[in-house]
Design an enzyme around this catalytic site. Structure first.
Site, short mmCIF file in Angstrom:
data_model
loop_
_atom_site.label_atom_id
_atom_site.label_comp_id
_atom_site.label_asym_id
_atom_site.label_seq_id
_atom_site.Cartn_x
_atom_site.Cartn_y
_atom_site.Cartn_z
CG HIS A 136 -57.69 44.11 101.89
ND1 HIS A 136 -57.29 45.32 102.41
CD2 HIS A 136 -58.21 44.38 100.66
CE1 HIS A 136 -57.55 46.29 101.53
NE2 HIS A 136 -58.11 45.74 100.47
CB CYS B 142 -53.38 43.92 107.53
SG CYS B 142 -53.44 45.43 106.54
#
Length: 536
Positions: free
Chosen positions: A218, A260
């Site tokens: 992430h 991301c």
């Protein structure tokens, strides 16, 4: 008689030998002239001696021809070698010097994040088939997936719906709480004394070595996650790469990043003159995507409730699985991955794969960094990507929701397990709502309800770093978490808001006061707990 010296080539010399003419002029400084004079010196020898010498002349000229051919033949460069083989001479076909090294990092934990460790395990198998040795591959992964009670295939990890086990043989260099920023940076810098726990392996690389780094996790604007706090911030990571370059301990370094807003980690920060080439799963302002997820296409086997991989990651790895990496360049792979990750350029889902740093390195072959499977030596590279595209993928930040929902849906009604799954799902949704509402309220308190949302969501022009003062960003994050609870992996999406607060000139001390007004208490769910420290 002696002839006036004129430059001649090998063809002319050969013709002279065949024709019986023995004059072959050489520059006075040429050592080969001395070599010839060992056999015959026309300036000093008497005619009778010259006649005797002429019998040796053909042999002398033959030896000289061989010496000239050897002198003009370029030396073959030594091939990529292991540290233990650096002192041994060797010849290779890739024209490179030094050792291939690799660092593989899965920056998450929890079964809902299955895909990140699956990505890393798959990458390891590619490197092994490519010829890298375990002594040169350093793996960071929490290692709580393969033997997790929820894993339908105990001891096995897959990265494709029809794929085989990628977990077997993976060296567990740093696991559990050893997967942290301090150890990662120590490994990258080759600092054995700064490593805590684990195998102790570091990048003990030299000035001619080539390094490959793959990080799957992430992320958020300017940050990459870790299973332990704190997280990896862009300025700190780039500073480590600069130090590595200044130490002269690599020839070139390639960094693949799945996260991301991954582009924001390097944009405006990574120099183009330190021989570091990076590609990222997304640009500075968008999510990356999970794939092989339940309910999507292609789907994992029905017994799996979690995504098996990430779109960018499986794109470069599935390309590497089938192509001859001795002939495929970094740029060619970048173009193929970019196309596949962009949903055939529609961007209805998918993301913009980006490249940063020393772009001239992308002309090099992938083989230089990750080797190549000998089974693919006869394959021919084609510009058209023959790998399948995807009709459905899942936003990285929603992949855990997909997992908890499918887990809940499949359990028997009224069972204790279903009640626990429902509680987990509601806690996660509550945490997300709390973080979103708290950040929005702080923006309104600082800038007013009219301007607050606009200030927090401002995206700087391409090429500029996320924030001017990274210390302010980290202090602002700590101020928020001290009053409102942990951001956790979902909350990383708000890093741009905190950066814009700093860019607007708001000091961390003021942020503490605003956060205290916005958050009267820290939620009791495990996602908001701060007992493991702050993310900055």
């Amino acid at each position: 008689g002696r002839q006036k010296a004129q430059p001649i080539g090998h063809a002319q010399l050969t013709e002279s030998l065949v024709g019986g003419t023995y004059a072959f002029p050489l520059p006075a400084h040429d050592k080969r002239r001395s070599f010839f004079r060992l056999f015959w010196n026309p300036d000093t020898e008497a005619p009778s001696m010259a006649m005797a010498s002429n019998r040796l002349l053909p042999l002398a000229l033959l030896l000289l021809l061989l010496a000239m051919a050897h002198a003009d033949t370029p030396r073959l460069e030594p091939t990529v070698r292991l540290p233990s083989q650096r002192m041994a001479a060797g010849q290779g076909d890739d024209g490179s010097v030094g050792t291939r090294w690799a660092v593989l990092v899965a920056g998450s934990n929890g079964y809902q994040n299955y895909r990140h460790q699956a990505d890393i395990c798959h990458a390891y198998q590619i490197l092994k088939k490519g010829g890298l040795k375990d002594e040169n591959i350093i793996v960071f992964m929490y290692d709580d997936i393969a033997h997790n009670l929820e894993n339908p295939r105990p001891g096995v990890i897959i990265n494709h719906p029809q794929g085989g086990d990628v977990y077997s043989g993976v060296p567990m260099d740093y696991t559990g709480k050893e997967v942290n920023v301090k150890n990662l940076f120590a490994v990258l810098l080759g600092n054995k004394t700064a490593v805590s726990g684990g195998s102790g392996k570091v990048l003990d690389s030299g000035p001619n070595d080539h390094i490959f780094v793959f990080y799957s996790d992430h992320g958020g604007p300017g940050v990459i996650g870790m299973p332990t706090n704190p997280y990896v911030y862009g300025d700190d990571l780039v500073d480590v790469l600069k130090k590595k370059h200044a130490a002269g301990t690599y020839r070139s370094l390639v960094f693949y990043l799945e996260a991301c807003e991954a582009g924001s980690v390097f944009e405006g920060l990574l120099p183009n003159d330190i021989s570091v080439y990076t590609t990222t799963a997304s640009n500075a302002e968008e999510s990356s995507w999970g794939t092989y997820c339940p309910g999507e296409y292609p789907s994992p086997p029905p017994e799996y409730d979690t995504c098996l991989g990430d779109l960018y990651s499986i794109s470069w790895m599935e390309d590497s699985d089938v192509h001859n990496l001795r002939t495929e360049s970094l740029k060619q792979q970048y173009d193929l991955v970019k196309k596949r990750t962009a949903a055939q350029d529609s961007y209805n889902y998918g993301s913009h794969v980006m490249q940063y740093g020393s772009l001239d390195l992308n002309a090099q072959q992938l083989f230089l960094y990750i080797g190549s499977n000998p089974a693919n030596n006869k394959t021919t590279f084609v510009e058209d990507n023959s790998l399948p595209s995807f009709s459905r993928v899942v936003n990285q930040r929603d992949a855990d929701l997909v997992y908890f929902w499918h887990k809940y849906r499949k359990l028997a009604e009224s069972s204790p397990e279903k009640n626990d799954a429902r509680k987990q799902l509601l806690e996660m949704m509550s945490h997300r709502s709390h973080i979103d509402n708290s950040v929005e309220l702080i923006g309104n308190l600082l800038f007013g309800s009219a301007d607050g949302p606009m200030v927090l969501k401002t995206v700087r022009p391409a090429g500029e770093p996320l924030v001017d003062d990274w210390s302010c960003l980290k202090s602002t994050v700590r101020a928020f978490e001290s009053q409102c609870g942990s951001l956790a992996q979902y909350g990383m999406k708000h890093m741009r808001s905190f950066a814009n607060i700093c860019n607007a000139g708001i000091l961390p001390e003021a942020m503490v006061k605003m956060a205290a007004q916005a958050c009267t208490s820290i939620p009791t769910n495990p996602w908001s707990a701060t007992h493991n420290g702050f993310s900055a």
